[in-house]
Design an enzyme around this catalytic site. Structure first.
Site, PDB file in Angstrom:
ATOM      1  N   LYS A 164       2.187  -3.170   7.342  1.00 13.55           N
ATOM      2  CA  LYS A 164       2.472  -3.358   5.907  1.00 13.55           C
ATOM      3  C   LYS A 164       3.918  -2.936   5.600  1.00 13.55           C
ATOM      4  O   LYS A 164       4.605  -3.573   4.801  1.00 13.55           O
ATOM      5  CB  LYS A 164       1.492  -2.559   5.039  1.00 13.55           C
ATOM      6  N   ASN A 220      -5.643   4.008  -2.927  1.00 12.81           N
ATOM      7  CA  ASN A 220      -6.974   3.490  -2.553  1.00 12.81           C
ATOM      8  C   ASN A 220      -7.721   2.902  -3.744  1.00 12.81           C
ATOM      9  O   ASN A 220      -7.891   3.582  -4.760  1.00 12.81           O
ATOM     10  CB  ASN A 220      -7.839   4.631  -1.998  1.00 12.81           C
ATOM     11  N   TYR A 266      -1.946  -0.417  10.989  1.00 13.06           N
ATOM     12  CA  TYR A 266      -2.061  -1.088   9.679  1.00 13.06           C
ATOM     13  C   TYR A 266      -0.854  -0.775   8.806  1.00 13.06           C
ATOM     14  O   TYR A 266      -0.177  -1.675   8.296  1.00 13.06           O
ATOM     15  CB  TYR A 266      -3.361  -0.667   8.964  1.00 13.06           C
ATOM     16  N   THR A 277       0.817  -1.216   0.000  1.00 14.25           N
ATOM     17  CA  THR A 277       0.000   0.000   0.000  1.00 14.25           C
ATOM     18  C   THR A 277       0.851   1.267   0.000  1.00 14.25           C
ATOM     19  O   THR A 277       1.991   1.258   0.477  1.00 14.25           O
ATOM     20  CB  THR A 277      -0.886  -0.006   1.269  1.00 14.25           C
ATOM     21  N   ASP A 278       0.255   2.362  -0.463  1.00 10.91           N
ATOM     22  CA  ASP A 278       0.955   3.659  -0.409  1.00 10.91           C
ATOM     23  C   ASP A 278       1.016   4.202   1.029  1.00 10.91           C
ATOM     24  O   ASP A 278       1.761   5.137   1.308  1.00 10.91           O
ATOM     25  CB  ASP A 278       0.280   4.680  -1.331  1.00 10.91           C
ATOM     26  N   GLU A 279       0.226   3.605   1.945  1.00  2.44           N
ATOM     27  CA  GLU A 279       0.182   4.143   3.315  1.00  2.44           C
ATOM     28  C   GLU A 279       1.516   3.982   4.040  1.00  2.44           C
ATOM     29  O   GLU A 279       1.762   4.636   5.044  1.00  2.44           O
ATOM     30  CB  GLU A 279      -0.943   3.482   4.121  1.00  2.44           C
TER      31      GLU A 279
HETATM   32  P1  NAD Z   1      -9.585  -7.447   2.101  1.00  2.35           P
HETATM   33  O1  NAD Z   1      -9.626  -7.155   3.561  1.00  2.35           O
HETATM   34  O2  NAD Z   1     -10.779  -7.181   1.270  1.00  2.35           O
HETATM   35  O3  NAD Z   1      -9.197  -8.974   1.869  1.00  2.35           O
HETATM   36  C1  NAD Z   1      -8.197  -9.612   2.615  1.00  2.35           C
HETATM   37  C2  NAD Z   1      -8.297 -11.112   2.344  1.00  2.35           C
HETATM   38  O4  NAD Z   1      -7.259 -11.746   3.090  1.00  2.35           O
HETATM   39  C3  NAD Z   1      -9.628 -11.731   2.819  1.00  2.35           C
HETATM   40  O5  NAD Z   1     -10.114 -12.617   1.840  1.00  2.35           O
HETATM   41  C4  NAD Z   1      -9.244 -12.476   4.087  1.00  2.35           C
HETATM   42  O6  NAD Z   1     -10.068 -13.615   4.341  1.00  2.35           O
HETATM   43  C5  NAD Z   1      -7.807 -12.874   3.783  1.00  2.35           C
HETATM   44  N1  NAD Z   1      -7.021 -13.087   4.998  1.00  2.35           N
HETATM   45  C6  NAD Z   1      -6.930 -12.260   6.071  1.00  2.35           C
HETATM   46  N2  NAD Z   1      -6.158 -12.812   7.024  1.00  2.35           N
HETATM   47  C7  NAD Z   1      -5.723 -13.995   6.533  1.00  2.35           C
HETATM   48  C8  NAD Z   1      -4.865 -15.016   7.034  1.00  2.35           C
HETATM   49  N3  NAD Z   1      -4.320 -14.925   8.251  1.00  2.35           N
HETATM   50  N4  NAD Z   1      -4.619 -16.104   6.256  1.00  2.35           N
HETATM   51  C9  NAD Z   1      -5.162 -16.195   5.014  1.00  2.35           C
HETATM   52  N5  NAD Z   1      -6.004 -15.275   4.496  1.00  2.35           N
HETATM   53  C10 NAD Z   1      -6.278 -14.185   5.243  1.00  2.35           C
HETATM   54  O7  NAD Z   1      -8.309  -6.655   1.552  1.00  2.35           O
HETATM   55  P2  NAD Z   1      -8.112  -5.860   0.186  1.00  2.35           P
HETATM   56  O8  NAD Z   1      -8.645  -4.497   0.343  1.00  2.35           O
HETATM   57  O9  NAD Z   1      -8.571  -6.704  -0.944  1.00  2.35           O
HETATM   58  O10 NAD Z   1      -6.520  -5.747   0.153  1.00  2.35           O
HETATM   59  C11 NAD Z   1      -5.741  -6.809  -0.377  1.00  2.35           C
HETATM   60  C12 NAD Z   1      -4.274  -6.453  -0.274  1.00  2.35           C
HETATM   61  O11 NAD Z   1      -4.017  -5.246  -0.991  1.00  2.35           O
HETATM   62  C13 NAD Z   1      -3.812  -6.177   1.154  1.00  2.35           C
HETATM   63  O12 NAD Z   1      -2.524  -6.698   1.313  1.00  2.35           O
HETATM   64  C14 NAD Z   1      -3.810  -4.662   1.268  1.00  2.35           C
HETATM   65  O13 NAD Z   1      -2.849  -4.233   2.201  1.00  2.35           O
HETATM   66  C15 NAD Z   1      -3.421  -4.277  -0.146  1.00  2.35           C
HETATM   67  N6  NAD Z   1      -3.927  -2.972  -0.603  1.00  2.35           N
HETATM   68  C16 NAD Z   1      -5.242  -2.647  -0.479  1.00  2.35           C
HETATM   69  C17 NAD Z   1      -5.700  -1.427  -0.992  1.00  2.35           C
HETATM   70  C18 NAD Z   1      -7.149  -1.033  -0.911  1.00  2.35           C
HETATM   71  O14 NAD Z   1      -7.495   0.094  -1.275  1.00  2.35           O
HETATM   72  N7  NAD Z   1      -8.059  -1.892  -0.470  1.00  2.35           N
HETATM   73  C19 NAD Z   1      -4.799  -0.556  -1.613  1.00  2.35           C
HETATM   74  C20 NAD Z   1      -3.448  -0.921  -1.697  1.00  2.35           C
HETATM   75  C21 NAD Z   1      -3.014  -2.142  -1.215  1.00  2.35           C
HETATM   76  O1  DAU Z   2      -4.182   3.927   0.420  1.00  5.80           O
HETATM   77  C1  DAU Z   2      -4.404   2.549   0.329  1.00  5.80           C
HETATM   78  C2  DAU Z   2      -5.237   2.078   1.496  1.00  5.80           C
HETATM   79  O2  DAU Z   2      -6.562   2.541   1.263  1.00  5.80           O
HETATM   80  C3  DAU Z   2      -5.218   0.566   1.679  1.00  5.80           C
HETATM   81  O3  DAU Z   2      -3.927   0.150   1.987  1.00  5.80           O
HETATM   82  C4  DAU Z   2      -6.182   0.148   2.801  1.00  5.80           C
HETATM   83  O4  DAU Z   2      -6.232  -1.268   2.901  1.00  5.80           O
HETATM   84  C5  DAU Z   2      -7.564   0.674   2.459  1.00  5.80           C
HETATM   85  O5  DAU Z   2      -8.468   0.367   3.495  1.00  5.80           O
HETATM   86  C6  DAU Z   2      -7.517   2.196   2.234  1.00  5.80           C
HETATM   87  O6  DAU Z   2      -7.233   2.891   3.480  1.00  5.80           O
HETATM   88  P1  DAU Z   2      -8.003   4.237   3.885  1.00  5.80           P
HETATM   89  O7  DAU Z   2      -7.925   4.387   5.342  1.00  5.80           O
HETATM   90  O8  DAU Z   2      -7.556   5.375   3.036  1.00  5.80           O
HETATM   91  O9  DAU Z   2      -9.501   3.823   3.394  1.00  5.80           O
HETATM   92  P2  DAU Z   2     -10.931   4.030   4.086  1.00  5.80           P
HETATM   93  O10 DAU Z   2     -11.963   3.662   3.068  1.00  5.80           O
HETATM   94  O11 DAU Z   2     -11.016   3.413   5.427  1.00  5.80           O
HETATM   95  O12 DAU Z   2     -10.985   5.612   4.296  1.00  5.80           O
HETATM   96  C7  DAU Z   2     -10.859   6.502   3.187  1.00  5.80           C
HETATM   97  C8  DAU Z   2     -10.905   7.918   3.747  1.00  5.80           C
HETATM   98  O13 DAU Z   2     -12.245   8.174   4.223  1.00  5.80           O
HETATM   99  C9  DAU Z   2      -9.998   8.155   4.930  1.00  5.80           C
HETATM  100  O14 DAU Z   2      -9.517   9.480   4.880  1.00  5.80           O
HETATM  101  C10 DAU Z   2     -10.922   7.980   6.146  1.00  5.80           C
HETATM  102  C11 DAU Z   2     -12.257   8.471   5.625  1.00  5.80           C
HETATM  103  N1  DAU Z   2     -13.466   7.815   6.182  1.00  5.80           N
HETATM  104  C12 DAU Z   2     -13.512   6.453   6.226  1.00  5.80           C
HETATM  105  C13 DAU Z   2     -14.620   5.792   6.696  1.00  5.80           C
HETATM  106  C14 DAU Z   2     -14.666   4.285   6.765  1.00  5.80           C
HETATM  107  C15 DAU Z   2     -14.545   8.573   6.566  1.00  5.80           C
HETATM  108  O15 DAU Z   2     -14.516   9.826   6.492  1.00  5.80           O
HETATM  109  N2  DAU Z   2     -15.658   7.926   7.042  1.00  5.80           N
HETATM  110  C16 DAU Z   2     -15.741   6.585   7.144  1.00  5.80           C
HETATM  111  O16 DAU Z   2     -16.786   6.054   7.621  1.00  5.80           O
END
Ligand code: NAD
Ligand code: DAU
Length: 351
Positions: A161, A186, A157, A132-134
């Site tokens: 990562k 995101n 988190y 992630t970019d975080e």
């Molecule tokens: P998600 O939470 O939707 O899915 C995570 C998956 O991992 C689920 O299917 C869960 O069952 C599985 N999992 C969790 N713990 C586990 C364990 N101990 N063993 C095996 N499986 C397990 O997550 P996502 O949003 O799809 O993100 C996927 C990956 O991409 C993550 O590594 C996250 O850090 C990264 N990422 C997410 C975003 C985003 O915006 N969602 C952006 C950049 C990077």
């Molecule tokens: O940047 C990549 C990341 O983006 C991934 O690594 C993470 O897995 C993914 O969850 C996401 O993280 P964020 O914290 O940016 O996403 P989230 O959807 O939780 O929140 C987006 C923005 O909105 C953040 O500034 C917090 C705000 N927010 C979030 C929720 C859930 C709100 O204002 N209200 C809310 O209820």
């Protein structure tokens, strides 16, 4: 089969799009989806491909070293694409240990199993870590994260990562393992669990419930359509040199409050509501602790070296996403029943 790939976290949001893409586009690859099926993992995300001959599902926990070692010994994979993680920042603030276990320990368990299985054949194998970019921390008003930006994570988190990224690079530098990392902004799109901002807001607007916006809604995120992320992973997996890192992003920065207003506007149109009706649901609530102000990705390395650029505009992607959620009420009902209500009450009751 030409290649056997273990994709971890394939039942989650991004993982399901990556699994689908690989199963459909590479009939000569066997895709083994390894997932624990936590609250975020859902096999309904993969119904359309679950019977394909080049797809297998294995339920298991990446933290369980005995299980993972046995799986690698039995399957002898050629590659790993690692997405399994605890992914929600708010949950990491409540329960950081889960994030250390899955994101740090789980990643090292996988790396070690790969090391044992691949010793002597690192030139024919690959460990791809999806991150992630975080990890880069937060930006002020200017600038963008590049692949050389120093790590400065703030939430449990992002700290977990960041740690996992370091371990992946350490396995490359120390043991010579072919490892690549990508750091993405995101994502949004179909099958996104409604604990995250966009699907949570769609669900609440639809039900005429308050839409919680943290702080003043001034935090900025760079949004990318999930299928463009899956395509970037495909390109990097196939073309990146060992040991490289790519940033992936949409060049698409939005203040949370502006994004939510755009979403309200789209939802008014789709639900046949009067313009401005859904905006009345916007409710400012207590800010997230340690809330990063701004993320913005410079993805020019990926464009210049591997030719990847996002394929659709945010407006188009958001409209497609809203359409998907409106057409998939059963999926939404299933994932928001049971534990979700308890999570929601605990997370939002006192904000
Ligand atoms: P998600 O939470 O939707 O899915 C995570 C998956 O991992 C689920 O299917 C869960 O069952 C599985 N999992 C969790 N713990 C586990 C364990 N101990 N063993 C095996 N499986 C397990 O997550 P996502 O949003 O799809 O993100 C996927 C990956 O991409 C993550 O590594 C996250 O850090 C990264 N990422 C997410 C975003 C985003 O915006 N969602 C952006 C950049 C990077
Ligand atoms: O940047 C990549 C990341 O983006 C991934 O690594 C993470 O897995 C993914 O969850 C996401 O993280 P964020 O914290 O940016 O996403 P989230 O959807 O939780 O929140 C987006 C923005 O909105 C953040 O500034 C917090 C705000 N927010 C979030 C929720 C859930 C709100 O204002 N209200 C809310 O209820």
């Amino acid at each position: 089969m030409q290649k056997k790939i273990i994709i971890t976290g394939g039942a989650g949001f991004i993982g399901s799009h990556v699994v689908r893409r690989f199963v459909k586009n590479y009939p000569n690859y066997l895709i083994v989806n390894l997932d624990k099926l936590t609250y975020a993992g859902n096999l309904a995300n993969l119904r359309d491909i679950e019977n394909e001959p080049n797809y297998e599902f294995v339920k298991g926990d990446i933290v369980d070293a005995d299980f993972v070692n046995e799986l690698f010994a039995a399957e002898q994979p050629d590659a790993v694409i690692h997405l399994a993680a605890e992914s929600h920042v708010d949950r990491s603030i409540t329960n950081p240990i889960d994030f250390v276990m899955t994101n740090v320990v789980g990643t090292v368990v996988l790396l070690n199993a790969a090391r044992n299985t691949w010793k002597g054949r690192y030139d024919q194998t690959r460990f791809y870590h999806v991150s992630t970019d975080e990890v880069y921390g937060t930006l002020g008003e200017d600038g963008m994260f590049t692949e050389t930006t120093g790590y400065d994570p703030h939430s449990p988190y992002s700290a977990s990562k960041a740690s996992s990224d370091h371990f992946v690079r350490a396995y490359h530098d120390t043991y010579g393992m072919d490892a690549v990392v990508s750091n993405c902004s995101n994502n949004y799109g179909s099958f996104h669990f409604p604990e995250k901002l966009i699907p949570l807001a769609i669900n609440n607007i639809k039900q005429n419930k308050p839409v919680p916006v943290y702080g003043k809604g001034e935090n900025i995120r760079d949004w990318l359509w999930v299928e463009d992320h899956a395509r970037a992973i495909d390109v990097i997996f196939h073309k990146a040199k060992a040991g490289t890192t790519y940033n992936i992003g949409g060049h698409n920065e939005w203040k949370n409050i502006d994004l939510i207003r755009l979403l309200c506007h789209i939802m008014d149109k789709k639900l046949g509501r009067r313009e401005g009706e859904s905006e009345k649901l916007i409710t400012f609530v207590t800010d997230r602790a340690g809330h990063d102000l701004r993320y913005a990705i410079d993805a020019s390395k990926l464009k210049a070296e591997l030719g990847w650029v996002p394929s659709i505009t945010f407006e188009e992607g958001l409209e497609r996403t809203v359409d998907w959620y409106l057409a998939n009420q059963v999926w939404l009902n299933d994932v928001t029943s049971g534990h979700y209500q308890q999570y929601y009450n605990e997370q939002y009751a006192n904000r």
